[in-house]
Motif scaffolding. Structure first.
Motif, PDB file in Angstrom:
ATOM      1  N   GLN A  68       0.826  -1.203   0.000  1.00  0.00           N
ATOM      2  CA  GLN A  68       0.000   0.000   0.000  1.00  0.00           C
ATOM      3  C   GLN A  68       0.861   1.253   0.000  1.00  0.00           C
ATOM      4  N   ARG A  69       1.941   1.266   0.783  1.00  0.00           N
ATOM      5  CA  ARG A  69       2.819   2.432   0.852  1.00  0.00           C
ATOM      6  C   ARG A  69       3.513   2.680  -0.491  1.00  0.00           C
ATOM      7  N   LYS A  70       3.884   1.598  -1.189  1.00  0.00           N
ATOM      8  CA  LYS A  70       4.507   1.762  -2.512  1.00  0.00           C
ATOM      9  C   LYS A  70       3.534   2.434  -3.480  1.00  0.00           C
ATOM     10  N   ALA A  71       2.279   1.999  -3.476  1.00  0.00           N
ATOM     11  CA  ALA A  71       1.277   2.596  -4.366  1.00  0.00           C
ATOM     12  C   ALA A  71       1.048   4.069  -4.020  1.00  0.00           C
ATOM     13  N   GLU A  72       0.954   4.367  -2.725  1.00  0.00           N
ATOM     14  CA  GLU A  72       0.751   5.752  -2.283  1.00  0.00           C
ATOM     15  C   GLU A  72       1.928   6.637  -2.686  1.00  0.00           C
ATOM     16  N   THR A  73       3.143   6.106  -2.555  1.00  0.00           N
ATOM     17  CA  THR A  73       4.337   6.865  -2.917  1.00  0.00           C
ATOM     18  C   THR A  73       4.352   7.184  -4.406  1.00  0.00           C
ATOM     19  N   ALA A  74       3.989   6.201  -5.228  1.00  0.00           N
ATOM     20  CA  ALA A  74       3.968   6.421  -6.682  1.00  0.00           C
ATOM     21  C   ALA A  74       2.998   7.533  -7.059  1.00  0.00           C
ATOM     22  N   VAL A  75       1.883   7.640  -6.342  1.00  0.00           N
ATOM     23  CA  VAL A  75       0.909   8.699  -6.610  1.00  0.00           C
ATOM     24  C   VAL A  75       1.374  10.032  -6.033  1.00  0.00           C
ATOM     25  N   SER A  76       1.820  10.021  -4.809  1.00  0.00           N
ATOM     26  CA  SER A  76       2.204  11.267  -4.141  1.00  0.00           C
ATOM     27  C   SER A  76       3.351  11.980  -4.841  1.00  0.00           C
ATOM     28  N   PHE A  77       4.300  11.199  -5.371  1.00  0.00           N
ATOM     29  CA  PHE A  77       5.481  11.791  -5.987  1.00  0.00           C
ATOM     30  C   PHE A  77       5.506  11.646  -7.508  1.00  0.00           C
ATOM     31  N   LYS A  78       4.451  11.073  -8.081  1.00  0.00           N
ATOM     32  CA  LYS A  78       4.275  10.986  -9.532  1.00  0.00           C
ATOM     33  C   LYS A  78       5.445  10.299 -10.225  1.00  0.00           C
ATOM     34  N   ARG A  79       5.969   9.254  -9.589  1.00  0.00           N
ATOM     35  CA  ARG A  79       7.089   8.519 -10.201  1.00  0.00           C
ATOM     36  C   ARG A  79       7.189   7.126  -9.591  1.00  0.00           C
ATOM     37  N   PRO A  80       7.891   6.241 -10.284  1.00  0.00           N
ATOM     38  CA  PRO A  80       8.114   4.896  -9.734  1.00  0.00           C
ATOM     39  C   PRO A  80       8.923   4.964  -8.443  1.00  0.00           C
ATOM     40  N   THR A  81       8.631   4.084  -7.531  1.00  0.00           N
ATOM     41  CA  THR A  81       9.365   4.051  -6.267  1.00  0.00           C
ATOM     42  C   THR A  81      10.826   3.672  -6.470  1.00  0.00           C
ATOM     43  N   LYS A  82      11.141   3.048  -7.585  1.00  0.00           N
ATOM     44  CA  LYS A  82      12.527   2.697  -7.883  1.00  0.00           C
ATOM     45  C   LYS A  82      13.410   3.947  -7.915  1.00  0.00           C
ATOM     46  N   ALA A  83      12.865   5.086  -8.296  1.00  0.00           N
ATOM     47  CA  ALA A  83      13.638   6.326  -8.333  1.00  0.00           C
ATOM     48  C   ALA A  83      14.196   6.658  -6.954  1.00  0.00           C
ATOM     49  N   PHE A  84      13.419   6.424  -5.925  1.00  0.00           N
ATOM     50  CA  PHE A  84      13.872   6.703  -4.562  1.00  0.00           C
ATOM     51  C   PHE A  84      14.884   5.657  -4.097  1.00  0.00           C
ATOM     52  N   GLU A  85      14.656   4.416  -4.484  1.00  0.00           N
ATOM     53  CA  GLU A  85      15.594   3.356  -4.135  1.00  0.00           C
ATOM     54  C   GLU A  85      16.975   3.660  -4.729  1.00  0.00           C
ATOM     55  N   CYS A 104       7.991   5.372   0.343  1.00  0.00           N
ATOM     56  CA  CYS A 104       8.555   4.029   0.431  1.00  0.00           C
ATOM     57  C   CYS A 104       9.610   3.904  -0.662  1.00  0.00           C
ATOM     58  N   PRO A 105      10.885   3.897  -0.280  1.00  0.00           N
ATOM     59  CA  PRO A 105      11.957   3.863  -1.283  1.00  0.00           C
ATOM     60  C   PRO A 105      12.334   2.449  -1.707  1.00  0.00           C
ATOM     61  N   LEU A 106      11.345   1.648  -2.019  1.00  0.00           N
ATOM     62  CA  LEU A 106      11.564   0.266  -2.455  1.00  0.00           C
ATOM     63  C   LEU A 106      10.909   0.060  -3.809  1.00  0.00           C
ATOM     64  N   GLU A 107      11.615  -0.561  -4.732  1.00  0.00           N
ATOM     65  CA  GLU A 107      11.080  -0.822  -6.064  1.00  0.00           C
ATOM     66  C   GLU A 107       9.812  -1.668  -5.961  1.00  0.00           C
ATOM     67  N   GLY A 108       8.851  -1.379  -6.829  1.00  0.00           N
ATOM     68  CA  GLY A 108       7.602  -2.133  -6.851  1.00  0.00           C
ATOM     69  C   GLY A 108       6.363  -1.263  -6.808  1.00  0.00           C
ATOM     70  N   GLY A 109       6.546   0.059  -6.868  1.00  0.00           N
ATOM     71  CA  GLY A 109       5.418   0.983  -6.929  1.00  0.00           C
ATOM     72  C   GLY A 109       5.474   1.774  -8.223  1.00  0.00           C
ATOM     73  N   LEU A 110       4.349   1.850  -8.923  1.00  0.00           N
ATOM     74  CA  LEU A 110       4.294   2.555 -10.208  1.00  0.00           C
ATOM     75  C   LEU A 110       3.055   3.432 -10.300  1.00  0.00           C
ATOM     76  N   PRO A 111       3.201   4.615 -10.912  1.00  0.00           N
ATOM     77  CA  PRO A 111       2.019   5.428 -11.185  1.00  0.00           C
ATOM     78  C   PRO A 111       1.191   4.791 -12.302  1.00  0.00           C
ATOM     79  N   LEU A 112      -0.096   5.013 -12.251  1.00  0.00           N
ATOM     80  CA  LEU A 112      -0.997   4.550 -13.303  1.00  0.00           C
ATOM     81  C   LEU A 112      -1.465   5.779 -14.075  1.00  0.00           C
ATOM     82  N   LEU A 113      -1.151   5.812 -15.363  1.00  0.00           N
ATOM     83  CA  LEU A 113      -1.453   6.963 -16.206  1.00  0.00           C
ATOM     84  C   LEU A 113      -2.482   6.602 -17.266  1.00  0.00           C
ATOM     85  N   ARG A 114      -3.399   7.517 -17.491  1.00  0.00           N
ATOM     86  CA  ARG A 114      -4.366   7.372 -18.579  1.00  0.00           C
ATOM     87  C   ARG A 114      -4.511   8.731 -19.231  1.00  0.00           C
TER      88      ARG A 114
END
Length: 158
Positions: A68-85, A104-114
């Motif tokens: 859940q934290r990975k998903a929230e991070t991807a939305v809050s910062f508009k980027r994959p969590t891998k960037a923080f890792e 959450c600075p761990l790979e596995g979170g991605l923004p969903l874009l449409r």
């Protein structure tokens, strides 16, 4: 005006629908099951609120809040969590990220874009970070890619 265009920030869009979130989770689950990886998959909407939390059988309980934290991070910062890792792995000034309690600075979170807008995020936890990212990408491809197959499709540019 300069001839080189400055990238525009990704705007937040309408929240992902429950129906589309179910499709994202189904694709991620299919990838996890194909590899026999017990994982937790979370999808949040464009405001960072949980839409679906999906725990596969035998997934470790500690992965529930991490997904859940990975998903929230991807939305809050508009980027994959891998960037923080990657920033943390480089050390130096990047270590200041450790002071942030909202990412959450761990790979596995991605923004969903449409249509160039951020409509949500997916977070996956349960295996190694690259495996979490592989499963997250399978889910994100439902939204972020056009074409018959996520593996052969081209990304939608924001």
């Amino acid at each position: 005006m300069s001839s080189s265009a400055t990238p525009q920030p990704i705007p937040y869009g309408p929240p992902i629908t429950l129906e589309l979130a179910k499709q994202v989770v189904a694709a991620a689950e299919q990838e996890a099951m194909a590899n026999n990886w017990p994982m937790v998959i979370a999808v949040v909407d464009s405001s960072g609120h949980l839409v679906i939390l999906h725990k596969l059988d035998h997934a470790q309980l500690g992965s529930i809040p991490i997904a859940q934290r990975k998903a929230e991070t991807a939305v809050s910062f508009k980027r994959p969590t891998k960037a923080f890792e990657e920033v943390l792995a480089a050390g130096g000034l990047g270590l200041r990220l450790l002071a942030a309690d909202n990412l959450c600075p761990l790979e596995g979170g991605l923004p969903l874009l449409r249509n160039g807008e951020l409509i949500g995020g997916i977070g996956v936890s349960g295996m190694q970070p690259t495996q979490d990212a592989q499963v997250a990408a399978a889910g994100a491809n439902v939204v972020n890619y056009n074409g018959p197959s996520p593996r052969s499709a081209r990304p939608v540019t924001a």
